[in-house]
Design a protein around this motif. Structure first.
Motif, PDB file in Angstrom:
ATOM      1  N   TYR A  46      13.770 -29.681  56.850  1.00  0.00           N
ATOM      2  CA  TYR A  46      15.204 -29.862  57.066  1.00  0.00           C
ATOM      3  C   TYR A  46      15.894 -30.127  55.728  1.00  0.00           C
ATOM      4  N   ILE A  47      17.048 -29.470  55.509  1.00  0.00           N
ATOM      5  CA  ILE A  47      17.808 -29.699  54.284  1.00  0.00           C
ATOM      6  C   ILE A  47      19.103 -30.447  54.587  1.00  0.00           C
ATOM      7  N   ILE A  48      19.935 -29.861  55.427  1.00  0.00           N
ATOM      8  CA  ILE A  48      21.266 -30.416  55.648  1.00  0.00           C
ATOM      9  C   ILE A  48      21.891 -29.734  56.850  1.00  0.00           C
ATOM     10  N   HIS A  49      22.885 -30.366  57.455  1.00  0.00           N
ATOM     11  CA  HIS A  49      23.628 -29.702  58.517  1.00  0.00           C
ATOM     12  C   HIS A  49      25.055 -30.215  58.543  1.00  0.00           C
TER      13      HIS A  49
ATOM     14  N   GLY B  28       9.447 -42.878  67.865  1.00  0.00           N
ATOM     15  CA  GLY B  28      10.744 -42.940  68.522  1.00  0.00           C
ATOM     16  C   GLY B  28      11.264 -41.613  69.022  1.00  0.00           C
ATOM     17  N   HIS B  29      10.548 -40.524  68.738  1.00  0.00           N
ATOM     18  CA  HIS B  29      10.975 -39.191  69.179  1.00  0.00           C
ATOM     19  C   HIS B  29      10.274 -38.851  70.493  1.00  0.00           C
ATOM     20  N   SER B  30      11.048 -38.378  71.456  1.00  0.00           N
ATOM     21  CA  SER B  30      10.434 -37.998  72.724  1.00  0.00           C
ATOM     22  C   SER B  30      10.742 -36.550  73.092  1.00  0.00           C
ATOM     23  N   HIS B  31      11.221 -35.778  72.119  1.00  0.00           N
ATOM     24  CA  HIS B  31      11.475 -34.354  72.335  1.00  0.00           C
ATOM     25  C   HIS B  31      10.572 -33.580  71.387  1.00  0.00           C
ATOM     26  N   VAL B  32       9.834 -32.637  71.931  1.00  0.00           N
ATOM     27  CA  VAL B  32       8.881 -31.851  71.136  1.00  0.00           C
ATOM     28  C   VAL B  32       9.127 -30.364  71.350  1.00  0.00           C
ATOM     29  N   TYR B  33       9.090 -29.624  70.266  1.00  0.00           N
ATOM     30  CA  TYR B  33       9.264 -28.175  70.286  1.00  0.00           C
ATOM     31  C   TYR B  33       8.039 -27.545  69.613  1.00  0.00           C
ATOM     32  N   ASP B  86      -3.856 -13.957  68.711  1.00  0.00           N
ATOM     33  CA  ASP B  86      -3.365 -15.336  68.742  1.00  0.00           C
ATOM     34  C   ASP B  86      -3.454 -15.994  67.376  1.00  0.00           C
ATOM     35  N   SER B  87      -4.109 -15.343  66.429  1.00  0.00           N
ATOM     36  CA  SER B  87      -4.223 -15.894  65.077  1.00  0.00           C
ATOM     37  C   SER B  87      -2.828 -16.043  64.488  1.00  0.00           C
ATOM     38  N   ALA B  88      -2.486 -17.262  64.135  1.00  0.00           N
ATOM     39  CA  ALA B  88      -1.132 -17.549  63.659  1.00  0.00           C
ATOM     40  C   ALA B  88      -1.071 -19.005  63.205  1.00  0.00           C
ATOM     41  N   ALA B  89       0.090 -19.362  62.648  1.00  0.00           N
ATOM     42  CA  ALA B  89       0.370 -20.768  62.371  1.00  0.00           C
ATOM     43  C   ALA B  89       1.233 -21.294  63.508  1.00  0.00           C
ATOM     44  N   TYR B  90       0.858 -22.437  64.043  1.00  0.00           N
ATOM     45  CA  TYR B  90       1.589 -23.042  65.151  1.00  0.00           C
ATOM     46  C   TYR B  90       2.209 -24.344  64.635  1.00  0.00           C
ATOM     47  N   PHE B  91       3.534 -24.403  64.749  1.00  0.00           N
ATOM     48  CA  PHE B  91       4.265 -25.561  64.245  1.00  0.00           C
ATOM     49  C   PHE B  91       4.875 -26.353  65.402  1.00  0.00           C
ATOM     50  N   CYS B  92       4.850 -27.650  65.228  1.00  0.00           N
ATOM     51  CA  CYS B  92       5.464 -28.556  66.177  1.00  0.00           C
ATOM     52  C   CYS B  92       6.635 -29.258  65.481  1.00  0.00           C
ATOM     53  N   ALA B  93       7.687 -29.503  66.241  1.00  0.00           N
ATOM     54  CA  ALA B  93       8.826 -30.257  65.720  1.00  0.00           C
ATOM     55  C   ALA B  93       9.216 -31.321  66.736  1.00  0.00           C
ATOM     56  N   SER B  94       9.817 -32.395  66.254  1.00  0.00           N
ATOM     57  CA  SER B  94      10.288 -33.431  67.169  1.00  0.00           C
ATOM     58  C   SER B  94      11.702 -33.855  66.819  1.00  0.00           C
ATOM     59  N   SER B  95      12.363 -34.432  67.820  1.00  0.00           N
ATOM     60  CA  SER B  95      13.701 -34.964  67.591  1.00  0.00           C
ATOM     61  C   SER B  95      13.821 -36.280  68.361  1.00  0.00           C
ATOM     62  N   PRO B  96      14.837 -37.082  68.031  1.00  0.00           N
ATOM     63  CA  PRO B  96      14.903 -38.445  68.577  1.00  0.00           C
ATOM     64  C   PRO B  96      15.123 -38.504  70.079  1.00  0.00           C
ATOM     65  N   THR B  97      14.896 -39.659  70.608  1.00  0.00           N
ATOM     66  CA  THR B  97      15.058 -39.884  72.036  1.00  0.00           C
ATOM     67  C   THR B  97      16.475 -39.559  72.492  1.00  0.00           C
ATOM     68  N   ALA B  98      17.419 -40.134  71.788  1.00  0.00           N
ATOM     69  CA  ALA B  98      18.813 -39.883  72.147  1.00  0.00           C
ATOM     70  C   ALA B  98      19.258 -38.621  71.472  1.00  0.00           C
ATOM     71  N   SER B 103      21.246 -34.070  65.757  1.00  0.00           N
ATOM     72  CA  SER B 103      20.009 -34.680  65.272  1.00  0.00           C
ATOM     73  C   SER B 103      19.048 -33.592  64.842  1.00  0.00           C
ATOM     74  N   PRO B 104      18.654 -33.588  63.566  1.00  0.00           N
ATOM     75  CA  PRO B 104      17.757 -32.516  63.106  1.00  0.00           C
ATOM     76  C   PRO B 104      16.403 -32.560  63.783  1.00  0.00           C
ATOM     77  N   LEU B 105      15.779 -31.396  63.896  1.00  0.00           N
ATOM     78  CA  LEU B 105      14.375 -31.321  64.248  1.00  0.00           C
ATOM     79  C   LEU B 105      13.551 -31.511  62.976  1.00  0.00           C
ATOM     80  N   HIS B 106      12.469 -32.258  63.099  1.00  0.00           N
ATOM     81  CA  HIS B 106      11.569 -32.451  61.969  1.00  0.00           C
ATOM     82  C   HIS B 106      10.233 -31.814  62.312  1.00  0.00           C
ATOM     83  N   PHE B 107       9.731 -31.000  61.385  1.00  0.00           N
ATOM     84  CA  PHE B 107       8.536 -30.211  61.630  1.00  0.00           C
ATOM     85  C   PHE B 107       7.296 -30.818  60.991  1.00  0.00           C
TER      86      PHE B 107
END
Lengths: 114, 116
Positions: A46-49, B28-33, B86-98, B103-107
């Motif tokens: 993440y950079i900015i939004h 504190g994050h309860s959302h996962v992508y 299926d060979s690939a990179a699999y990334f997970c991201a999360s974001s805060p509860t509220a 609110s940015p996603l963090h990977f």
């Protein structure tokens, strides 16, 4: 979510400012503009939004035009470590069906050279 | 403050085996992508989960793939009977509860799955 258009690649000299443009002409009033980057083999960073106002943090500045149809990410003093793919993403506001997910396009490959 | 943790970083499976990828969101994050990145391609959304619920699985292949995010423990992406594609990179991201669109996603740094 609105689509974005970015140049496929850009070059920048080390120490100079890197200005990465993004067009999002169909953006709606409650959609945010997000910027991420992906350095080879790492997860997106993440950079900015922003929504309407220009934003600045320790990494970059985001300039959003008054009509919100385009924006520019500015890396004020690019370093070799800023070489990455930069993604401009429009993220849906309330009432959308995107559930807050990010939809990545092809991005801009920024190469910073000595 | 630990970021999004994914393990393993690298996973090798033979065709037909099962792959289990784990993702521990930020505190504190309860959302996962979950996202997938095939070689030389872009990041594609797979699934969005909140605790104990799948909210959006529009990007998940219809067969062999499943995801869960239990009340306790990490989120799991499971791929049954893996194939070379299926060979690939699999990334997970999360974001805060509220969570909001402000609110940015963090990977995490991903799991690289190689199917031999």
């Amino acid at each position: 979510d609105a689509k974005t258009t970015q140049p496929p690649s850009m070059d920048c000299a080390e120490g100079r400012a890197a200005n990465l443009p993004c067009n999002h002409s169909t953006i709606s009033g409650n959609e945010y503009v997000y910027w991420y980057r992906q350095i080879h083999s790492q997860g997106p960073q993440y950079i900015i939004h922003g929504l309407k106002n220009n934003e600045t943090n320790e990494m970059a500045s985001l300039i959003i035009t008054e009509d919100r149809k385009s924006s520019t990410l500015i890396l004020p003093h690019a370093t070799l470590r800023d070489t990455a793919v930069y993604y401009c993403i429009v993220r849906g506001g309330a009432g959308g069906t995107s559930y807050g997910k990010l939809t990545f396009g092809q991005g801009t490959i920024l190469t910073v050279h000595p | 403050n630990a970021g999004v943790m994914q393990n393993p970083r690298h996973l090798v499976r033979r065709r037909g085996q099962e792959a289990r990828l784990r993702c521990s969101p930020m505190k504190g994050h309860s959302h996962v992508y979950w996202y997938r990145q095939l070689p030389e391609e872009g990041l594609k959304f797979m699934v969005y989960l909140q605790k104990e619920n799948i909210i959006d699985e529009s990007g998940m292949p219809k067969e062999r793939f499943s995801a869960e995010f239990p009340k306790e423990g990490p989120s799991i992406l499971r791929i049954q009977q893996v194939v070379r594609g299926d060979s690939a990179a699999y990334f997970c991201a999360s974001s805060p509860t509220a969570s909001s669109y402000n609110s940015p996603l963090h990977f995490g740094n991903g799991t690289r799955l190689t199917v031999t």
